[in-house]
Design an enzyme around this catalytic site. Structure first.
Site, PDB file in Angstrom:
ATOM      1  N   CYS A  34      15.544 -25.606  99.546  1.00  0.00           N
ATOM      2  CA  CYS A  34      16.958 -25.683  99.162  1.00  0.00           C
ATOM      3  C   CYS A  34      17.233 -26.983  98.425  1.00  0.00           C
ATOM      4  CB  CYS A  34      17.859 -25.650 100.404  1.00  0.00           C
ATOM      5  SG  CYS A  34      17.630 -24.219 101.473  1.00  0.00           S
ATOM      6  N   ASP A 444      26.980 -54.991  67.371  1.00  0.00           N
ATOM      7  CA  ASP A 444      27.862 -53.946  66.861  1.00  0.00           C
ATOM      8  C   ASP A 444      29.306 -54.440  66.850  1.00  0.00           C
ATOM      9  OD1 ASP A 444      28.228 -50.826  66.394  1.00  0.00           O
ATOM     10  OD2 ASP A 444      29.761 -51.456  67.835  1.00  0.00           O
TER      11      ASP A 444
END
Length: 494
Positions: A34, A444
């Site tokens: 599971c 940037d």
């Protein structure tokens, strides 16, 4: 993580979905495996054992739980956060390399012997490459059985099985049901009725992810930078063309609260698994947002951004070479100008494709197609032309291999050695094409403006020093910083 028994037990007993895909619970008494969040009553601790992969569970003789469907959980985020041989092997297996080229092909791409690859995968995942590829085929088969009306022979073909018999045997062994029984259960459960309307020639499915997921910057970035003819935003979905190993495709991806809707039109069904893998990669769906956001919240100046809109992903690409070319075209120009330059290349050198809805027309040109371009035809500065043609040549002759299986530092070194490749271009390719979660863009302009507005250092060197505390998730920090701006890349298109 599967070796930390106490932690795994706590996750299972609390049904913590954050750990789905990190490990699997195998129940010794029922021989079922599971996901940690399985809604069933947790088994007794002494009856639990924990394994690192679905393939390891299947190899040990456990079958998938019919209730929690562990094979449909998101993939382990480990493979996206690392660049060692095992992580690169997992990304290649997910992209279907073992099915197409066998284990020797996988080993050759990694630069190891087949024995070394098998040993490393078995040591960490409890299964070798063939077992891992088999588990993936079983997952794809279940997906098609339950969400499509394809004949079972076509399902077996699309999932990568060599014969109908192998397909039937694998499905029965893994899911304890025959393929026809799986489809009947899906119809009875209403999964087919809840699917979007079918379009002839397309396959519709759902791509799971770990919550939270903020779609704004993810789909906003892809839509705002979309190259006409190759990409578009239409009716609430990001659509683009795909170049795949056996043919071409068109995909439409729609953000939903608990999944991403995915509609695929493929010229060859054998490309289905690869197309799904590349879409998941592009949307960063196997990320662990809880781990990322927890680390970034440790910086008091970043914490308000994370709390305001948690779960940001890094928008990536389905084709690393394509993105590298587009990164060069986007150097020191606006988003609109970069799209215009890319659209001209597409019109001149792109391969035409058929789109069921008619909005898309081309694949982005391959490096081989671009190798013959005339630099004088490019409306770019002479230095940028030289950068582009040098890049295309290296991509076309294979001396610069770029992909999600790349060694991040080796690829950075090769990129930095090319003329016209500074830190910004190298890092944005590392971030969006190679998938390095720690890629960082301190130079940037948008990042620097955001840093200054938040009271963070705004010079590249000082910001890099401050960002040491954000590692290994600096690429995600960039997304949060960019999101302080009103640029369209930060907003889900209307």
């Amino acid at each position: 993580m599967h070796t930390d028994t106490e932690r795994c037990v706590r996750a299972v007993q609390s049904k913590d979905a954050r750990f789905d895909g990190w490990f699997f619970t195998a129940v010794l008494t029922t021989r079922i495996y599971c996901r940690p969040s399985c809604p069933a009553v947790p088994p007794k601790v002494e009856n639990m054992t924990f394994l690192p992969s679905a393939a390891a569970c299947q190899q040990a003789g456990f079958r998938a739980c019919k209730r929690c469907r562990p094979d449909t959980s998101p993939g382990s985020p480990e493979w996206n956060a690392r660049a060692d041989a095992v992580a690169r092997a997992m990304r290649l297996i997910r992209d279907g390399v073992v099915d197409r080229e066998g284990v020797p092909g996988l080993a050759g791409r990694l630069g190891y012997s087949t024995r070394q690859v098998e040993r490393q995968l078995n040591a960490e995942l409890g299964a070798g490459p063939l077992a891992l590829a088999r588990a993936q085929r079983a997952q794809t088969a279940r997906l098609l059985i339950e969400t499509s009306e394809l004949p079972m022979g076509d399902v077996a073909f699309a999932a990568g099985f060599s014969s109908i018999r192998t397909f039937n045997d694998t499905v029965r062994e893994v899911f304890a049901l025959a393929p026809s029984e799986l489809r009947a259960r899906a119809v009875k459960a209403g999964r087919s009725r809840n699917a979007p309307p079918r379009i002839p020639g397309t396959i519709s499915l759902r791509l799971p992810f770990r919550a939270p997921l903020n779609p704004d910057n993810l789909f906003g970035h892809l839509a705002a930078t979309a190259v006409p003819g190759v990409e578009e935003w239409r009716d609430g979905a990001y659509r683009r063309t795909l170049r795949l190993p056996y043919g071409t495709g068109v995909v439409a991806l729609t953000p939903q609260p608990d999944h991403i809707g995915c509609r695929l039109a493929l010229t060859d069904l054998r490309d289905l698994t690869i197309a799904i893998s590349r879409c998941r990669w592009m949307l960063d769906l196997d990320a662990d947002p809880e781990a990322v956001d927890e680390q970034l919240r440790s910086d008091p100046l970043l914490a308000p951004l994370v709390d305001k809109a948690p779960g940001r992903r890094v928008p990536r690409t389905v084709d690393a070479a394509e993105f590298a070319v587009r990164a060069v075209l986007g150097q020191q120009v606006s988003t609109a100008a970069a799209r215009t330059h890319a659209a001209r290349l597409v019109t001149a050198y792109g391969e035409r494709v058929e789109d069921p809805l008619g909005g898309l027309t081309h694949l982005f040109p391959s490096p081989q197609a671009l190798a013959g371009l005339d630099p004088e035809s490019l409306a770019l500065p002479r230095s940028r032309r030289a950068t582009l043609t040098t890049l295309v040549s290296a991509l076309a002759d294979g001396s610069l291999p770029l992909g999600f299986d790349s060694d991040w530092e080796a690829a950075r070194a090769q990129l930095a050695a090319l003329p016209g490749f500074g830190p910004w271009t190298t890092e944005v390719i590392a971030m969006r094409a190679l998938g390095d979660p720690d890629a960082f863009l301190p130079s940037d302009l948008g990042v620097r403006r955001a840093a200054q507005g938040l009271g963070l250092p705004s010079t590249p060197s000082a910001l890099t020093a401050r960002a040491a505390g954000w590692r290994p998730w600096r690429a995600y920090a960039v997304q949060y910083l960019w999101a302080t701006d009103a640029h369209p890349i930060n907003h889900l298109p209307v």
